[in-house]
Write an enzyme that holds these catalytic residues in place. Structure first.
Site, PDB file in Angstrom:
ATOM      1  N   ILE A 137       0.646  -1.228   0.442  1.00 49.66           N
ATOM      2  CA  ILE A 137       0.123  -0.039  -0.263  1.00 49.66           C
ATOM      3  C   ILE A 137       1.006   0.626   0.029  1.00 49.66           C
ATOM      4  O   ILE A 137       1.738   1.409   0.575  1.00 49.66           O
ATOM      5  CB  ILE A 137      -1.422   0.435   1.036  1.00 49.66           C
ATOM      6  CG1 ILE A 137      -0.083   0.372   2.442  1.00 49.66           C
ATOM      7  CG2 ILE A 137      -2.262  -0.895   0.791  1.00 49.66           C
ATOM      8  CD1 ILE A 137      -0.950  -0.191   3.359  1.00 49.66           C
ATOM      9  N   ASP A 138       0.378   2.866  -0.775  1.00 45.88           N
ATOM     10  CA  ASP A 138       1.052   3.644  -0.642  1.00 45.88           C
ATOM     11  C   ASP A 138       1.526   4.022   0.821  1.00 45.88           C
ATOM     12  O   ASP A 138       1.288   3.907   1.860  1.00 45.88           O
ATOM     13  CB  ASP A 138       0.599   4.514  -1.395  1.00 45.88           C
ATOM     14  CG  ASP A 138       0.091   4.893  -2.629  1.00 45.88           C
ATOM     15  OD1 ASP A 138       0.330   3.422  -3.130  1.00 45.88           O
ATOM     16  OD2 ASP A 138      -1.166   5.159  -3.063  1.00 45.88           O
ATOM     17  N   LYS A 139       2.457   4.478   0.975  1.00 45.49           N
ATOM     18  CA  LYS A 139       4.103   5.429   1.843  1.00 45.49           C
ATOM     19  C   LYS A 139       2.494   5.969   2.931  1.00 45.49           C
ATOM     20  O   LYS A 139       2.410   6.106   3.933  1.00 45.49           O
ATOM     21  CB  LYS A 139       4.467   6.303   1.334  1.00 45.49           C
ATOM     22  CG  LYS A 139       5.225   7.078   2.791  1.00 45.49           C
ATOM     23  CD  LYS A 139       6.294   8.502   1.920  1.00 45.49           C
ATOM     24  CE  LYS A 139       6.793   8.988   3.543  1.00 45.49           C
ATOM     25  NZ  LYS A 139       7.219  10.578   3.181  1.00 45.49           N
TER      26      LYS A 139
END
Length: 305
Positions: A137-139
């Site tokens: 998942i994104d930062k």
């Protein structure tokens, strides 16, 4: 070298080989596949073809992948919220702001660095900088992730991702009030040609499907649950923006003017369900929304009173 053989099905007739293989290898980009073709690591019927070669039924595709390099990413004593762990998998609740795996120029402070400290073994399928990483998942997205501790577990979890049997539910706060109670967004995604940092809806891109359900409505905002049928990069963020309801706090696809001071998009991977790779039992993990997320929702709820 790892050799992979694929026989083209009738339904895939006419598809470009680079597009076909980027779908087969869900964790590999189209540009990565094109690079393998240029290096002559991919053959069709024992012949070298170009990236734009259109497949024919029963074509035999041979793909050679380099063996994983010796791991050089350093373990770091970074606190992790571990929800579950055994000899095959570990399930974590990632905080907002933590990058999942290292990248050139950024080899420290990631989830992988933390995992290497807390876990003795991780799968080697994704090589040096992504050991154990089945999905990411994104930062600035928080929430639940499953990590593989061995290659057999990794392969079985990856299959569940590819056949869409892994349950993935996200909570997102979006700009605007969505009138309908639920909907489905079916729009192909690919890298934005004008801005390589962005993903865009592109005809001929990778198939991408997001289902959403309205949970709460506020003054100018809507809390939704998103269920992923596919898992493309920035999928929820791009899909919701494409129908006029970008995520609150999204620096790439959101509104320039923001009501709240945020570090990134309000998106949380709340629920993850899958078949355990060795026990063959269904497991499901649900996490609470982060404190900052709940505080903003409470402010919006109070405005309705």
């Amino acid at each position: 070298m790892e050799k992979n053989i694929f026989i083209v099905d009738e339904k895939d007739k006419g598809i470009r080989i680079d597009k076909y293989l980027s779908e087969v290898f869900d964790d590999k980009s189209r540009s990565f596949i094109q690079g393998l073709i240029e290096k002559e690591s991919i053959k069709v019927n024992n012949k070298i073809q170009k990236s734009n070669y259109k497949l024919k039924p029963y074509d035999e595709i041979e793909v050679l992948l380099s063996e994983p390099e010796i791991l050089k990413v350093d373990p770091e004593d970074i606190p992790l919220t571990i929800l579950y762990g055994d000899k095959d998998i570990v399930v974590v609740n990632k905080e907002q702001g933590m990058v999942v795996h290292p990248a050139p120029g950024n080899y420290n402070g990631t989830l992988v660095n933390a995992l290497l400290f807390h876990c003795k073994d991780l799968s080697s399928i994704n090589g040096v900088i992504r050991p154990g990483i089945v999905h990411r998942i994104d930062k600035d997205t928080s929430g639940v992730l499953v990590i593989a501790k061995n290659d057999e577990a990794h392969n079985k979890l990856s299959e569940q991702l590819k056949d869409h049997s892994m349950k993935r539910e996200y909570y997102a706060l979006v700009e605007g009030r969505i009138k309908n109670d639920n909907g489905t967004i079916n729009k192909p995604l690919a890298r934005n040609k004008k801005d390589r940092l962005k993903i865009a809806v592109v005809e001929g891109g990778k198939n991408a499907i997001t289902h959403y359900e309205v949970l709460e409505r506020y003054n100018g905002y809507t809390l939704i649950k998103c269920i992923l049928e596919t898992g493309r990069t920035h999928q929820i963020r791009v899909h919701m923006s494409s129908i006029g309801f970008p995520l609150v706090g999204d620096p790439l696809y959101g509104f320039k003017k923001q009501k709240f001071k945020l570090k990134g998009q309000m998106l949380h991977a709340k629920t993850l369900g899958f078949i355990h790779p060795s026990k063959n039992e269904y497991m499901e993990f649900t996490t609470e929304l982060p404190q900052y997320f709940e505080e903003i929702l409470n402010k919006l709820r109070n405005e309705l009173k």
